[in-house]
Enzyme design. Sequence first.
Site, PDB file in Angstrom:
ATOM      1  N   SER A 139      14.445 -25.292  -5.450  1.00  0.00           N
ATOM      2  CA  SER A 139      13.887 -25.559  -4.112  1.00  0.00           C
ATOM      3  C   SER A 139      12.562 -26.282  -4.322  1.00  0.00           C
ATOM      4  CB  SER A 139      13.638 -24.216  -3.406  1.00  0.00           C
ATOM      5  OG  SER A 139      12.810 -24.374  -2.283  1.00  0.00           O
ATOM      6  N   TYR A 152      10.752 -15.358  -3.483  1.00  0.00           N
ATOM      7  CA  TYR A 152      11.523 -16.606  -3.481  1.00  0.00           C
ATOM      8  C   TYR A 152      10.829 -17.662  -4.352  1.00  0.00           C
ATOM      9  CZ  TYR A 152      14.330 -20.378  -1.346  1.00  0.00           C
ATOM     10  OH  TYR A 152      15.181 -21.432  -1.116  1.00  0.00           O
TER      11      TYR A 152
HETATM   12  P1  NAD Z   1      23.265 -19.848   3.039  1.00  0.00           P
HETATM   13  O1  NAD Z   1      22.731 -18.550   3.523  1.00  0.00           O
HETATM   14  O2  NAD Z   1      23.924 -20.787   3.988  1.00  0.00           O
HETATM   15  O3  NAD Z   1      24.278 -19.613   1.827  1.00  0.00           O
HETATM   16  C1  NAD Z   1      24.036 -18.677   0.823  1.00  0.00           C
HETATM   17  C2  NAD Z   1      25.315 -18.427   0.068  1.00  0.00           C
HETATM   18  O4  NAD Z   1      25.057 -17.464  -0.959  1.00  0.00           O
HETATM   19  C3  NAD Z   1      26.430 -17.836   0.943  1.00  0.00           C
HETATM   20  O5  NAD Z   1      27.680 -18.339   0.520  1.00  0.00           O
HETATM   21  C4  NAD Z   1      26.337 -16.338   0.642  1.00  0.00           C
HETATM   22  O6  NAD Z   1      27.543 -15.627   0.880  1.00  0.00           O
HETATM   23  C5  NAD Z   1      25.986 -16.392  -0.830  1.00  0.00           C
HETATM   24  N1  NAD Z   1      25.389 -15.166  -1.343  1.00  0.00           N
HETATM   25  C6  NAD Z   1      24.311 -14.500  -0.889  1.00  0.00           C
HETATM   26  N2  NAD Z   1      24.094 -13.400  -1.626  1.00  0.00           N
HETATM   27  C7  NAD Z   1      25.067 -13.385  -2.579  1.00  0.00           C
HETATM   28  C8  NAD Z   1      25.387 -12.484  -3.634  1.00  0.00           C
HETATM   29  N3  NAD Z   1      24.676 -11.383  -3.867  1.00  0.00           N
HETATM   30  N4  NAD Z   1      26.464 -12.767  -4.404  1.00  0.00           N
HETATM   31  C9  NAD Z   1      27.217 -13.877  -4.165  1.00  0.00           C
HETATM   32  N5  NAD Z   1      26.954 -14.760  -3.182  1.00  0.00           N
HETATM   33  C10 NAD Z   1      25.898 -14.503  -2.399  1.00  0.00           C
HETATM   34  O7  NAD Z   1      22.008 -20.528   2.312  1.00  0.00           O
HETATM   35  P2  NAD Z   1      21.708 -22.044   1.881  1.00  0.00           P
HETATM   36  O8  NAD Z   1      20.555 -22.501   2.692  1.00  0.00           O
HETATM   37  O9  NAD Z   1      22.937 -22.864   1.801  1.00  0.00           O
HETATM   38  O10 NAD Z   1      21.112 -21.768   0.425  1.00  0.00           O
HETATM   39  C11 NAD Z   1      21.803 -22.063  -0.757  1.00  0.00           C
HETATM   40  C12 NAD Z   1      20.804 -22.223  -1.887  1.00  0.00           C
HETATM   41  O11 NAD Z   1      19.942 -23.332  -1.598  1.00  0.00           O
HETATM   42  C13 NAD Z   1      19.892 -21.014  -2.085  1.00  0.00           C
HETATM   43  O12 NAD Z   1      19.688 -20.795  -3.462  1.00  0.00           O
HETATM   44  C14 NAD Z   1      18.605 -21.440  -1.423  1.00  0.00           C
HETATM   45  O13 NAD Z   1      17.497 -20.792  -1.961  1.00  0.00           O
HETATM   46  C15 NAD Z   1      18.600 -22.921  -1.741  1.00  0.00           C
HETATM   47  N6  NAD Z   1      17.746 -23.728  -0.864  1.00  0.00           N
HETATM   48  C16 NAD Z   1      17.969 -23.752   0.488  1.00  0.00           C
HETATM   49  C17 NAD Z   1      17.139 -24.534   1.277  1.00  0.00           C
HETATM   50  C18 NAD Z   1      17.336 -24.641   2.758  1.00  0.00           C
HETATM   51  O14 NAD Z   1      16.475 -25.229   3.417  1.00  0.00           O
HETATM   52  N7  NAD Z   1      18.408 -24.147   3.322  1.00  0.00           N
HETATM   53  C19 NAD Z   1      16.099 -25.260   0.700  1.00  0.00           C
HETATM   54  C20 NAD Z   1      15.908 -25.189  -0.669  1.00  0.00           C
HETATM   55  C21 NAD Z   1      16.747 -24.428  -1.443  1.00  0.00           C
END
Ligand code: NAD
Length: 256
Positions: A139, A152
């Site tokens: 991130s 985080y």
């Molecule tokens: P999201 O909540 O849409 O998806 C998260 C996914 O992780 C889901 O499929 C969920 O079921 C799964 N998950 C959660 N806990 C779990 C566990 N214990 N075991 C297995 N699966 C698990 O979130 P997102 O925004 O798509 O985030 C995905 C990644 O991208 C994360 O690592 C997040 O930190 C990173 N990220 C997101 C953003 C953003 O703005 N959305 C920005 C930077 C980084």
Amino acid sequence: MILKGKAALVTGSTSGIGLGIACKLAEAGADVMLNGFGDVEAAIARVSGYGTRVLHHSADVSDAEQIAAMVNQTERDFGSLDVLVNNAGIQHVAPVESFPVERWDSIIAINLSSVFHTMRLALPGMRERNWGRIVNISSVHGLVASAQKSAYVAAKHGVIGLTKTVALETASTSVTCNALCPGWVLTPLVQQQIDSKTQTHGDPVRATRELLMEKQPSLDFVTPEELGDLTLFLCSDAAKQVRGAAWNVDGGWLAQ
Ligand code: NAD
């Protein structure tokens, strides 16, 4: 079809960024092992639309034994694990003094330790076949901090350190390891933060605009599809010397 004949595992791919990346990998010809909770059937149906084999493993990635079972099953069912995308992640927002200890432990386990476990388990097969691509979803919070996100930010900085270490350990092989550092992407994880701002402002449009204005100069969200395309580039031959990168995709967040 640069990934025809290859097999991919994307953690946390039933939603958001992981689902977007899984679709791009399947579109490029890879068999895909999905992972994550929620609407599993919908995720399988969407990724299956590209005609490759798509399976789901229900491992909770906070548990090392369940991760081992998932990596083993991917290798058994598809014959190999060639592309590993560590994407599963959760968020919790609170000042450090009142940060719930169990949330700290979960975030470190899911967002950081799982990346160590999948890589240590997938690397022997990648080394044996002398080809592999590891893409860790860190991130912008792996490179800079924001208040109230201690766990985080610590985990995402850790992912970048881990990525660089594995990139060095695999530098003389055809296995590469890189991190992507997205800014705001409109997924359920970010929607929760918009919802809590909406409670203060009473207006979701204003809350969304404020969230973007605070950090992301483009005033536009990054999309899962854009991150999927960048993942595909990292899987291509053109990227074989991209090693240990922490590649920000952030609408200008880090340029400020
Ligand atoms: P999201 O909540 O849409 O998806 C998260 C996914 O992780 C889901 O499929 C969920 O079921 C799964 N998950 C959660 N806990 C779990 C566990 N214990 N075991 C297995 N699966 C698990 O979130 P997102 O925004 O798509 O985030 C995905 C990644 O991208 C994360 O690592 C997040 O930190 C990173 N990220 C997101 C953003 C953003 O703005 N959305 C920005 C930077 C980084």
